[in-house]
Design a protein around this motif. Structure first.
Motif, mmCIF file in Angstrom:
data_model
loop_
_atom_site.group_PDB
_atom_site.id
_atom_site.type_symbol
_atom_site.label_atom_id
_atom_site.label_comp_id
_atom_site.label_asym_id
_atom_site.label_seq_id
_atom_site.Cartn_x
_atom_site.Cartn_y
_atom_site.Cartn_z
ATOM 1 N N ALA A 242 0.826 -1.212 0.000
ATOM 2 C CA ALA A 242 0.000 0.000 0.000
ATOM 3 C C ALA A 242 0.857 1.257 0.000
ATOM 4 N N SER A 243 2.054 1.181 0.575
ATOM 5 C CA SER A 243 2.895 2.371 0.719
ATOM 6 C C SER A 243 3.822 2.608 -0.471
ATOM 7 N N ARG A 244 3.753 1.762 -1.490
ATOM 8 C CA ARG A 244 4.628 1.953 -2.652
ATOM 9 C C ARG A 244 4.292 3.267 -3.360
ATOM 10 N N ALA A 245 5.265 4.159 -3.434
ATOM 11 C CA ALA A 245 5.147 5.431 -4.156
ATOM 12 C C ALA A 245 4.044 6.330 -3.616
ATOM 13 N N THR A 246 3.614 6.084 -2.379
ATOM 14 C CA THR A 246 2.588 6.931 -1.769
ATOM 15 C C THR A 246 2.670 6.767 -0.261
#
Length: 314
Positions: A242-246
């Motif tokens: 969920a935290s990839r690139a955000t």
């Protein structure tokens, strides 16, 4: 620690549960996401509340709300047996897609649709195949971006039950456009009666997940049971993806997806429509998960549909 959120004349109030299960109000009007944003703030206030015990409410005397109002909801798919059943609704010969093992895919659900553990749930317009989905959601407690799986563990504050009510006919219709689900998941997402901190579940740790029994019943008849242990993707993996690139931020929900046997659509795919009728007004749906409490929702008639149409056609 275990926390609940109750309705008061002054607005929602967060409370910590004492050893006897009574609700002891925290000395603040702040909600869970705000408290989680400051490391240690929630437990400090809970310890203070348990020492002073200024306002204590018995559970039977409280109107419990959803434990938090999440800013975002990402709902994943992590139970392979559930996926194996659900795909048979569109292709009886289908198996688990290979992509299931490549990424922990998710869709964004609607935070405005969050429903309390004991609230009525209306059937959405144009829906004739209303369904429940038994899940557990991790609650993000610390902001993070581009996390590794190992780093993500420190960003999970605790867990709640999640019952993702679904309009199956609406969902399958809209997904023919290769988008969604959207309106099929837009009416109600019931959260359980408790928010339970991650340390409370450590004695039940089982591999990358937890040995917690999950159960759903309709009108007192148990229709599905599973263990949270059977997830193929860990909550840490969900947080990392969920935290990839955000960013993920305090209060965000990361749903496990439906467990095996945790919804009617899966059972329709396995056994046909005769397994059980879709949810109808008057039905009572109860989900329980060890330690995490329950949801208990009565299904009611929803509003009529207002017709819409395109302004032009080819």
């Amino acid at each position: 620690m275990r926390f609940a959120r109750r309705s008061t004349a002054e607005g929602p109030r967060l409370a910590v549960l004492d050893d006897a299960g009574a609700l002891v109000d925290l000395p603040t009007t702040a909600d869970l996401p705000e408290l989680l944003a400051h490391d240690g703030r929630l437990t400090t206030l809970a310890d203070q509340a348990l020492r002073t015990r200024r306002t204590v409410t018995e559970p039977d005397a409280a109107r419990l709300l959803a434990p938090l109002q999440p800013p975002t909801i990402r709902d994943f798919s992590t139970f392979p047996e559930h996926t194996a059943g659900i795909v048979r609704n569109t292709d009886p010969a289908a198996g688990i897609p290979p992509e299931f093992w490549e990424i922990p895919t998710f869709y964004f659900s609607n935070p405005y649709a969050v429903t309390g553990p004991y609230d009525d749930v209306p059937i959405p317009p144009h829906c004739r195949r209303f369904d429940y989905e038994l899940e557990v959601a991790a609650v993000v407690g610390r902001a993070g971006r581009d996390l590794s799986v190992e780093e993500a563990a420190a960003h999970i504050a605790g867990f709640v039950i999640l019952n993702d009510y679904s309009a199956r006919d609406v969902q399958f219709h809209e997904m023919r456009l290769r988008l969604g689900p959207a309106k099929g998941k837009d009416t109600a997402t019931a959260l359980g009666s408790l928010f339970v901190t991650a340390d409370e579940l450590e004695p039940r740790r089982s591999g990358p997940s937890y040995d917690l029994r999950m159960r759903v019943s309709v009108n007192g008849v148990v229709l599905g049971e599973d263990s949270l242990h059977n997830m193929a993707w860990s909550f840490e993996a969900l947080a990392a993806y969920a935290s990839r690139a955000t960013w993920i931020r305090p209060g965000d929900l990361l749903g496990s997806g439906t467990c095996q046997g945790g919804c009617l659509a899966e059972m329709w795919g396995r056994h046909g429509d005769g397994f059980h009728a879709p949810l109808q007004p008057g039905d009572e749906v109860v989900t329980t998960v060890d330690i995490l409490g329950e949801t208990r929702n009565r299904i009611v008639a929803g509003p009529p549909a207002h017709e819409i149409s395109p302004w032009r056609r080819p």
